[in-house]
Scaffold this active site. Structure first.
Site: not given
Length: 570
Positions: A110, A76
């Site tokens: 997310d 990420k």
């Protein structure tokens, strides 16, 4: 385990989930289920990309025509550095997990996933405690920004510099749960079997304990919270919501209309795929809608778990045969709500059928009768008869009522394997291919139903089961006999080798037993039958290569058990 590729060997595709490790990651399956829930057919590739190789991997995937990727651990941060554009909010967070290709525009689903899943839990407005100081803690803090007061906790003061710079309240002290309405764990403490330092106190108003981890990693934190009578939620919902939201991210230009369904609809369908579905909220509705659309669902019954599909849909029933690897000549049992629905599927319904239905339905008795043309041949194995029963299980009966159609539902196993009587017995190959697994109490009968060919003047038992020949005689006054030779081929589950565990079964007399063994002891035939498959599943889970079973006496009341045992032997 999901099929996966090394990035250098990746085949052409549309979308991919990248990570390391990736072999057992739930994310690729969730994104595939999100596509299924939206009625789309793209293949999601699971691709292993080690840390530091993302830039090269993306170049290759772009050359292969990929349109988007989702990045999991540990990519990420790298994805954020490679993104050529992102919202100001994401730039502030420094967190990207979704990239549109080839533009490399970045998103963070997310953040959306957590916010939406938390909202579904009705968290109230009381203060929030966020445990942890990493990237996920920043995402959680952003979701609460301006909506309610929150405090960020970390073990070390230096880990909280970013939070103080943002003007957030911080602490390194042990916290009392009673000071908060929501406590969110973003630490990895659960992976080492530890729980963050919170003094749990039962409060008058139940708070919500939310762990962004799921599975075993969430147990230490959530178990302590549950003991204090807090509501608990693990991070699977967050993961599901973010996968559902990825649908919107990747179709910004010309989104198909069916992708513009509400995210709860898609995520509800995905919950069906990864968690047993109770009769509450949107997951149950999604399971019903999936079944009506032609999907396959695992259905609890009082005999064994069934693999259910619309019995009148050729395409849906064909999926059952594909999933199970079942021979096309092996007919399926059709489960119905009541005798009236059963009668509507038959071309002949003798009076004795009504007598049997009145006496034994709902229950473990299957009636075989001439079928109506509307029942497809695939359901009946090409025969001109249909096998029918009403299951005696509250979940099965409610699902039948809500679906409002008959359900073909053989045992939820791979063809020839041991039938499951509880959810944990399900083969992972089955679980990965079905639309939903309906939750319910374990099967109370434990073996498959008695199957009877019904005629006006006699009854023929095609497969013995819980309902005995003597019970059938007493109920109808008709002669009852057992099928012989090819006559039994009109019965579901007629294969010679069937219901078999992985372990080699040895049927012996009591004095010849070896370890491990299953003995009759003081068990009645009914109690032995209820527990037999469960015992064998346990031995398979232990990796036993052989199991010795005491052969029951050759009497009528043990006939069904002897039938199943004999089919387990090579």
């Amino acid at each position: 385990m999901t099929e996966w590729f090394e990035w250098r060997d990746a085949p052409p595709g549309d979308y991919a989930v990248l990570g390391d490790p990736i072999a057992h990651s739930l994310s690729p399956r969730l994104h595939a289920w999100a596509a299924r829930a939206a009625g789309l057919e793209e293949i999601y590739r699971a691709i292993r990309v080690p840390k530091g190789e993302l830039a090269e991997a993306l170049e290759r995937l772009i050359s292969l025509g990929y349109r988007g990727v989702n990045c999991t651990v540990p990519l990420k941060e790298e994805a954020c550095s490679l993104a050529r554009g992102m919202s100001a909010e994401l730039a502030e967070l420094g967190a990207v997990n979704t990239l549109i290709l080839p533009s490399l525009f970045g998103y963070n689903t997310d953040l959306y996933g957590f916010s939406y899943d938390l909202y579904e839990q009705n968290p109230g407005t009381r203060p929030v405690l966020i445990l942890g100081s990493g990237g996920t803690a920043r995402i959680v803090a952003k979701s609460f920004h301006r909506s309610r007061p929150f405090t960020i906790w970390a073990r070390r003061d230096e880990s909280l510099e970013w939070a103080r710079a943002a003007g957030y309240q911080t602490t390194t002290e042990v916290q009392r749960s009673s000071d908060y309405g929501v406590i969110v764990n973003t630490t990895s403490a659960g992976h080492s079997g530890e729980a963050p330092p919170v003094i749990w106190i039962a409060a008058k108003r139940r708070g919500l304990a939310y762990d962004v981890n799921y599975g075993d990693a969430s147990i230490p934190f959530l178990s302590e919270a549950k003991q204090a009578d807090w509501r608990v939620r693990d991070g699977l919902g967050m993961l599901i919501m973010q996968a559902a939201h990825s649908r919107r991210v990747w179709f910004l230009d010309e989104p198909p209309l069916n992708v513009l369904q509400d995210v709860p609809t898609i995520s509800g369908s995905m919950f069906c795929a990864v968690r047993p579905v109770s009769d509450k909220k949107y997951a149950w509705r999604a399971a019903v809608k999936g079944l009506k659309r032609g999907e396959v669902v695992v259905l609890p019954t009082e005999t064994v778990l069934g693999l259910a599909a619309d019995a009148l849909s050729t395409e849906a029933v064909a999926k059952i045969f594909t999933i199970k690897g079942r021979p096309a000549t092996n007919p399926l049992i059709v489960h119905v709500q009541n005798a009236a629905q059963a009668q509507g599927l038959t071309s002949e319904w003798p009076e004795v059928a009504s007598v049997l239905a009145e006496k034994f339905w709902p229950g473990p008795l299957t009636l075989v009768l001439p079928k109506q043309p509307k029942v497809p041949d695939v359901t009946t194995g090409g025969l001109d008869t249909v096998a029918l029963r009403v299951p005696n299980h509250p979940v099965a009966l409610r699902f039948l009522a809500d679906c409002a159609r008959p359900l073909a539902a053989p045992s939820a196993n791979l063809s020839g394997e041991l039938s499951p009587t509880r959810i944990e017995h399900l083969n992972p190959v089955i679980r990965e291919q079905v639309w939903a697994v309906l939750d319910g109490e374990a099967s109370q009968i434990g073996i498959e139903s008695t199957v009877v060919r019904v005629y006006d003047d006699d009854l023929v038992i095609l497969r013995p089961g819980f309902i005995t020949a003597e019970q059938l005689r007493q109920a109808t006054g008709l002669p009852v006999r057992y099928a012989e030779g090819k006559e039994s081929e009109s019965s579901p589950g007629h294969l010679t080798r069937h219901y078999s565990p992985k372990a080699r079964v040895h049927l012996v007399a009591n004095g010849e037993l070896q370890t491990p063994s299953i003995t009759i002891g003081t068990h009645t035939p009914q109690l032995f039958a209820r527990q037999l498959y469960g015992w064998l599943h346990e031995y398979d889970n232990l990796g036993e290569s052989d199991v010795w079973i005491e052969m029951p006496p050759d009497t009528e009341d043990w006939r069904a058990v002897r039938d199943r045992l004999n089919r387990m032997v090579d």
